[in-house]
Design a protein around this motif. Structure first.
Motif, PDB file in Angstrom:
ATOM      1  N   TRP A 181      66.107  59.358  15.523  1.00  0.00           N
ATOM      2  CA  TRP A 181      66.064  59.323  16.990  1.00  0.00           C
ATOM      3  C   TRP A 181      65.576  60.657  17.551  1.00  0.00           C
ATOM      4  O   TRP A 181      64.772  60.690  18.491  1.00  0.00           O
ATOM      5  CB  TRP A 181      67.455  59.008  17.532  1.00  0.00           C
ATOM      6  CG  TRP A 181      67.493  58.965  19.031  1.00  0.00           C
ATOM      7  CD1 TRP A 181      67.171  57.909  19.843  1.00  0.00           C
ATOM      8  CD2 TRP A 181      67.837  60.050  19.904  1.00  0.00           C
ATOM      9  NE1 TRP A 181      67.310  58.258  21.160  1.00  0.00           N
ATOM     10  CE2 TRP A 181      67.707  59.572  21.229  1.00  0.00           C
ATOM     11  CE3 TRP A 181      68.237  61.360  19.693  1.00  0.00           C
ATOM     12  CZ2 TRP A 181      67.979  60.372  22.332  1.00  0.00           C
ATOM     13  CZ3 TRP A 181      68.506  62.152  20.793  1.00  0.00           C
ATOM     14  CH2 TRP A 181      68.384  61.669  22.095  1.00  0.00           C
ATOM     15  N   LEU A 182      66.037  61.762  16.989  1.00  0.00           N
ATOM     16  CA  LEU A 182      65.600  63.066  17.449  1.00  0.00           C
ATOM     17  C   LEU A 182      64.100  63.273  17.249  1.00  0.00           C
ATOM     18  O   LEU A 182      63.394  63.766  18.140  1.00  0.00           O
ATOM     19  CB  LEU A 182      66.371  64.166  16.709  1.00  0.00           C
ATOM     20  CG  LEU A 182      67.759  64.526  17.240  1.00  0.00           C
ATOM     21  CD1 LEU A 182      68.455  65.481  16.291  1.00  0.00           C
ATOM     22  CD2 LEU A 182      67.676  65.134  18.636  1.00  0.00           C
ATOM     23  N   ILE A 183      63.616  62.897  16.068  1.00  0.00           N
ATOM     24  CA  ILE A 183      62.183  63.055  15.791  1.00  0.00           C
ATOM     25  C   ILE A 183      61.348  62.187  16.725  1.00  0.00           C
ATOM     26  O   ILE A 183      60.305  62.600  17.250  1.00  0.00           O
ATOM     27  CB  ILE A 183      61.892  62.703  14.313  1.00  0.00           C
ATOM     28  CG1 ILE A 183      62.594  63.704  13.388  1.00  0.00           C
ATOM     29  CG2 ILE A 183      60.387  62.689  14.051  1.00  0.00           C
ATOM     30  CD1 ILE A 183      62.488  63.354  11.927  1.00  0.00           C
ATOM     31  N   GLU A 194      61.023  72.008  21.829  1.00  0.00           N
ATOM     32  CA  GLU A 194      61.196  71.728  20.403  1.00  0.00           C
ATOM     33  C   GLU A 194      62.318  72.558  19.773  1.00  0.00           C
ATOM     34  O   GLU A 194      62.900  72.148  18.763  1.00  0.00           O
ATOM     35  CB  GLU A 194      59.887  71.991  19.656  1.00  0.00           C
ATOM     36  CG  GLU A 194      58.813  70.960  19.945  1.00  0.00           C
ATOM     37  CD  GLU A 194      57.632  71.085  18.998  1.00  0.00           C
ATOM     38  OE1 GLU A 194      57.720  71.930  18.067  1.00  0.00           O
ATOM     39  OE2 GLU A 194      56.644  70.365  19.168  1.00  0.00           O
ATOM     40  N   GLU A 195      62.609  73.695  20.358  1.00  0.00           N
ATOM     41  CA  GLU A 195      63.683  74.534  19.815  1.00  0.00           C
ATOM     42  C   GLU A 195      65.032  73.823  19.889  1.00  0.00           C
ATOM     43  O   GLU A 195      65.861  73.939  18.979  1.00  0.00           O
ATOM     44  CB  GLU A 195      63.751  75.865  20.566  1.00  0.00           C
ATOM     45  CG  GLU A 195      62.593  76.804  20.284  1.00  0.00           C
ATOM     46  CD  GLU A 195      62.529  77.188  18.808  1.00  0.00           C
ATOM     47  OE1 GLU A 195      63.609  77.366  18.194  1.00  0.00           O
ATOM     48  OE2 GLU A 195      61.419  77.317  18.271  1.00  0.00           O
ATOM     49  N   ILE A 196      65.218  73.070  20.989  1.00  0.00           N
ATOM     50  CA  ILE A 196      66.477  72.323  21.125  1.00  0.00           C
ATOM     51  C   ILE A 196      66.556  71.234  20.070  1.00  0.00           C
ATOM     52  O   ILE A 196      67.599  71.019  19.442  1.00  0.00           O
ATOM     53  CB  ILE A 196      66.581  71.719  22.544  1.00  0.00           C
ATOM     54  CG1 ILE A 196      66.587  72.827  23.591  1.00  0.00           C
ATOM     55  CG2 ILE A 196      67.831  70.850  22.662  1.00  0.00           C
ATOM     56  CD1 ILE A 196      66.606  72.311  25.017  1.00  0.00           C
ATOM     57  N   VAL A 197      65.447  70.549  19.852  1.00  0.00           N
ATOM     58  CA  VAL A 197      65.417  69.489  18.843  1.00  0.00           C
ATOM     59  C   VAL A 197      65.662  70.072  17.458  1.00  0.00           C
ATOM     60  O   VAL A 197      66.423  69.512  16.653  1.00  0.00           O
ATOM     61  CB  VAL A 197      64.063  68.744  18.886  1.00  0.00           C
ATOM     62  CG1 VAL A 197      63.992  67.699  17.789  1.00  0.00           C
ATOM     63  CG2 VAL A 197      63.870  68.098  20.247  1.00  0.00           C
ATOM     64  N   ARG A 198      65.033  71.186  17.178  1.00  0.00           N
ATOM     65  CA  ARG A 198      65.214  71.823  15.866  1.00  0.00           C
ATOM     66  C   ARG A 198      66.667  72.251  15.645  1.00  0.00           C
ATOM     67  O   ARG A 198      67.191  72.161  14.538  1.00  0.00           O
ATOM     68  CB  ARG A 198      64.294  73.035  15.748  1.00  0.00           C
ATOM     69  CG  ARG A 198      62.817  72.686  15.605  1.00  0.00           C
ATOM     70  CD  ARG A 198      61.963  73.929  15.621  1.00  0.00           C
ATOM     71  NE  ARG A 198      60.547  73.602  15.559  1.00  0.00           N
ATOM     72  CZ  ARG A 198      59.576  74.482  15.759  1.00  0.00           C
ATOM     73  NH1 ARG A 198      59.882  75.758  16.019  1.00  0.00           N
ATOM     74  NH2 ARG A 198      58.309  74.110  15.683  1.00  0.00           N
ATOM     75  N   LYS A 199      67.291  72.716  16.726  1.00  0.00           N
ATOM     76  CA  LYS A 199      68.689  73.125  16.609  1.00  0.00           C
ATOM     77  C   LYS A 199      69.567  71.938  16.203  1.00  0.00           C
ATOM     78  O   LYS A 199      70.412  72.042  15.308  1.00  0.00           O
ATOM     79  CB  LYS A 199      69.170  73.711  17.939  1.00  0.00           C
ATOM     80  CG  LYS A 199      70.612  74.208  17.877  1.00  0.00           C
ATOM     81  CD  LYS A 199      71.091  74.704  19.235  1.00  0.00           C
ATOM     82  CE  LYS A 199      71.330  73.518  20.169  1.00  0.00           C
ATOM     83  NZ  LYS A 199      71.950  73.945  21.445  1.00  0.00           N
TER      84      LYS A 199
END
Length: 215
Positions: A181-183, A194-199
């Protein structure tokens, strides 16, 4: 009987000699084996093919042609010793091993086991400290309540969870679904940081790694 007793005495003699000689050898093992280890070593003196081969190697006659004295008796005694040591000592050895509960001095626990034990002990310490010293602050700090609940859950239920591999499969399935879901969200929303997603992806990876360490 003499053979068995002699071996047990010899085992204790070897340990006693080692305990003395280690004072003069700097690289010697300093661990005391106790009384159980020599007793167990002495009891493992089963006789077999080597004893039989040694008895059968006795010549039939001496150099002057006369029969070797008591050869048949020697063979008979050898067969009796082999039979009794294999049957009596061999069948009772597993019982003695379980009874003595000897720990392997060279045994080292795996990283996962040590990590699991430390995490549980830290959780127990945290729960005890909050309840003994900071219990009145729980109403004031909801985050402290959450942390207490998390530690209590770990102490009370983590061992039960570890006994069920099915739990691991379910948890991994949930983590994989969250990761997908995040990807997908990162692909669909162009302006999403993208930094939030990577976190969050990193947090899922850490959860998956912790789960793998427990199984």
């Amino acid at each position: 009987v003499i053979l068995v007793i002699t071996r047990i005495v010899a085992a204790y003699g070897a340990v006693f000699t080692t305990l003395i000689m280690r004072n003069f050898i700097t690289v010697a093992d300093r661990q005391n084996p106790g009384w159980k280890v020599p007793a167990l070593i002495g009891w493992t003196g089963m006789r077999g093919v080597v004893s039989l081969a040694a008895a059968l190697s006795i010549p039939l006659t001496l150099q002057d042609g006369t029969p070797f004295p008591h050869r048949n008796l020697i063979l008979f005694i050898t067969f009796v010793v082999i039979l009794l040591t294999l049957v009596v000592q061999g069948l009772t050895l597993p019982f003695l091993i379980k009874k003595f509960k000897i720990q392997d001095p060279d045994f080292t626990r795996s990283e996962k086991e040590i990590d699991y034990e430390i995490r549980n002990e830290l959780a127990k310490i945290g729960v005890k400290r909050i309840r003994d010293t900071h219990f009145e602050k729980l109403e004031k700090f909801p985050a402290l309540q959450d942390q207490l609940q998390a530690w209590e859950n770990r102490v009370n239920s983590s061992e039960v969870i570890l006994n069920f591999p099915e739990y691991r499969e379910i948890y991994l399935d949930i983590i994989n679904q969250q990761r997908e879901w995040l990807i997908s969200k990162n692909r669909e929303e162009i302006l999403l940081d993208e930094e939030i997603v990577r976190k969050h992806l990193k947090m899922l990876d850490l959860q998956e790694e912790k789960l793998g360490m427990h199984f």
